[in-house]
Design a protein around this motif. Structure first.
Motif, PDB file in Angstrom:
ATOM      1  N   PHE A 304       0.836  -1.205   0.000  1.00  0.00           N
ATOM      2  CA  PHE A 304       0.000   0.000   0.000  1.00  0.00           C
ATOM      3  C   PHE A 304       0.868   1.251   0.000  1.00  0.00           C
ATOM      4  CE2 PHE A 304      -2.634   3.278   2.006  1.00  0.00           C
ATOM      5  CZ  PHE A 304      -3.764   3.207   1.212  1.00  0.00           C
ATOM      6  N   SER A 305       1.971   1.214   0.778  1.00  0.00           N
ATOM      7  CA  SER A 305       2.901   2.353   0.779  1.00  0.00           C
ATOM      8  C   SER A 305       3.507   2.540  -0.606  1.00  0.00           C
ATOM      9  CB  SER A 305       4.018   2.124   1.807  1.00  0.00           C
ATOM     10  OG  SER A 305       3.501   2.022   3.106  1.00  0.00           O
ATOM     11  N   GLY A 306       3.902   1.421  -1.239  1.00  0.00           N
ATOM     12  CA  GLY A 306       4.499   1.508  -2.563  1.00  0.00           C
ATOM     13  C   GLY A 306       3.549   2.057  -3.600  1.00  0.00           C
ATOM     14  N   LEU A 307       2.277   1.688  -3.516  1.00  0.00           N
ATOM     15  CA  LEU A 307       1.282   2.187  -4.468  1.00  0.00           C
ATOM     16  C   LEU A 307       1.075   3.687  -4.319  1.00  0.00           C
ATOM     17  CD1 LEU A 307      -1.347  -0.697  -4.213  1.00  0.00           C
ATOM     18  CD2 LEU A 307       0.199  -0.243  -6.119  1.00  0.00           C
ATOM     19  N   ASN A 308       1.377   4.227  -3.135  1.00  0.00           N
ATOM     20  CA  ASN A 308       1.237   5.663  -2.898  1.00  0.00           C
ATOM     21  C   ASN A 308       2.522   6.439  -3.171  1.00  0.00           C
ATOM     22  OD1 ASN A 308      -1.474   5.672  -2.048  1.00  0.00           O
ATOM     23  ND2 ASN A 308      -0.890   4.995   0.002  1.00  0.00           N
ATOM     24  N   THR A 309       3.575   5.728  -3.561  1.00  0.00           N
ATOM     25  CA  THR A 309       4.869   6.385  -3.778  1.00  0.00           C
ATOM     26  C   THR A 309       4.999   6.823  -5.227  1.00  0.00           C
ATOM     27  OG1 THR A 309       5.863   4.988  -2.058  1.00  0.00           O
ATOM     28  CG2 THR A 309       7.363   6.131  -3.548  1.00  0.00           C
ATOM     29  N   GLN A 310       4.849   8.110  -5.454  1.00  0.00           N
ATOM     30  CA  GLN A 310       4.947   8.673  -6.796  1.00  0.00           C
ATOM     31  C   GLN A 310       6.409   8.981  -7.122  1.00  0.00           C
ATOM     32  OE1 GLN A 310       2.246   8.840  -8.702  1.00  0.00           O
ATOM     33  NE2 GLN A 310       0.938   8.142  -7.010  1.00  0.00           N
ATOM     34  N   VAL A 311       6.902   8.421  -8.218  1.00  0.00           N
ATOM     35  CA  VAL A 311       8.319   8.572  -8.552  1.00  0.00           C
ATOM     36  C   VAL A 311       8.557   9.462  -9.760  1.00  0.00           C
ATOM     37  CG1 VAL A 311       8.935   6.356  -7.546  1.00  0.00           C
ATOM     38  CG2 VAL A 311       8.250   6.463  -9.941  1.00  0.00           C
TER      39      VAL A 311
END
Length: 425
Positions: A304-311
């Protein structure tokens, strides 16, 4: 039929998350990193950083909005019980006696410089990285608080694996990290109360509610839970009914603290602190809760954290590289120099000081919990969230290499040495 289809989507997402975090966790261990580092990386790779860039259609199909909402609920439950286990595992005996004062000084030396440096970077980047309409002081408090965290549970596991948890240097570091985390969660509760309430009266109600909850749980609740502990000690185990009662208490505590506005992990952590320090209860809780929580529910949180991490801001010439470098430097220097200098002043060698400074920089899962709560309450932008995720991964991954470089095996074997007076210059 739609419910069956939705269930299939959730099962597929969970299977992918479990496979990715297990593989990446194993790879991390092969390169002598803690498993949590690989799990954090796996979460990011499932987001826009890799899967979203290489196969956006697959990612969209695996993690549609309703599935993400389900993952959020599962991760919140996992985090609440994780913090409950963290609280219940704290040994209150470590916080008393001659080691307590040194550990408290070490904790302060890690919190204060890092907080000040983090708050300073937040001021510098306030205009470009804060949410629209955000308060300057709430934003600076949040960023400073996030960088001040040390991952107590991961640090405890590292020290136990290395066999130095009960040495003077290991015990000192462990107690300092425990104090650090307790302060961080109290601080986060205060920030959320002020930053997310929208009014002074709302913030006051939240703070009073949290204080009353903590006071009652750590007095009346502790006495009541002690009776459950006595029964478990007599029986030599934690029965199914007693386990159900404890789980119910944790869920109610999480619900209440979420309801008053300080997030469910605070309720889980305080309930853990109130648990009796019974060897039977501690062993039974770890046996019954740890595996399911750490193998399935916490990886959901990483995803879930990764899905919210905009790169998007980290591409070639991206605008986030400079703030990332500044914030990373502030995070590392505050902990490493602050803790290292204090350890040296307490009579340990520079090698020991460097080892402790490196370990105290391990933020692990704790900072991810902290910043995810901030994102949920609108205290940080997706860009600042992505920067802090990168800080979490890099500082945690750097902890063990710094430790090993500072204390090679032949010196670590002597980690139980007493401090010697530092030479006067």
């Amino acid at each position: 039929m739609n419910q069956i289809h939705f269930a299939l989507q959730v099962f597929a997402a969970l299977a992918v998350v479990l496979a990715a975090t297990t593989v990446c966790g194993r790879l991390a261990m092969l390169v002598r990193q803690p498993r949590v580092v690989g799990e954090m990386v796996a979460g990011v790779l499932l987001g826009p950083a890799l899967l979203g860039a290489v196969a956006p259609g697959v990612q969209a199909q695996l993690f549609p909005a309703d599935v993400k909402s389900t993952l959020y609920v599962l991760s919140t439950i996992g985090l609440t019980f994780y913090m409950f286990l963290v609280g219940s595992s704290l040994d209150h005996g470590l916080t008393t006696g001659p080691n307590a004062r040194k550990a408290s000084v070490l904790a302060v030396s890690g919190i204060v410089p890092t907080f000040l440096l983090g708050a300073g970077t937040a001021v510098i980047f306030f205009d470009s990285l804060s949410p629209k309409g955000a308060s300057l002081w709430v934003f600076t408090l949040f960023v400073g608080g996030a960088l001040s965290i040390t991952a107590f549970p991961m640090l405890a596991r590292i020290l136990q694996e290395r066999g130095i948890a009960n040495t003077p240097i290991g015990g000192l570091t462990l107690v300092a990290a425990a104090i650090d985390d307790a302060v961080a969660w109290a601080f986060l509760a205060l920030i959320i109360a002020v930053g997310a309430s929208g009014s002074a009266s709302g913030a006051l109600r939240t703070i009073i509610g949290a204080a009353i909850f903590a006071g009652l749980m750590l007095t009346v609740g502790r006495k009541w839970l002690a009776k459950l502990g006595e029964r478990a000690e007599r029986d030599g185990k934690l029965s199914r009914d007693l386990t159900a009662v404890i789980l119910l208490v944790v869920l109610l505590a999480g619900w209440f603290t979420d309801y008053i506005g300080v997030f469910s992990v605070f309720g889980g952590f305080i309930t853990g602190l109130a648990m009796p320090k019974s060897a039977v209860v501690r062993h039974e809780l770890e046996t019954k809760l740890t595996d399911l929580n750490s193998i399935l529910l916490l990886p959901v949180f990483f995803a879930f954290s990764g899905l919210n991490t905009q790169v998007s801001g980290f591409g070639a010439g991206g605008r986030l590289w400079f703030p990332l470098a500044v914030i990373m430097l502030a995070a590392f220097a505050g902990k490493y120099l602050g803790c290292g200098l204090v350890v040296r002043a307490q009579g340990y060698s520079w090698r020991y000081a460097s080892a402790v400074g490196g370990l105290m920089n391990a933020r692990g899962l704790m900072i991810l919990i902290f910043i995810n709560i901030g994102l949920a309450y609108g205290l940080v932008t997706p860009e600042m969230f992505a920067i802090l995720v990168a800080v979490a991964i890099v500082t945690t991954a750097a902890a063990m290499p710094i430790y090993r470089a500072s204390l090679p095996d032949h010196l670590e074997a002597r980690a139980d040495v007493k401090p010697t007076p530092a030479p006067v210059r």
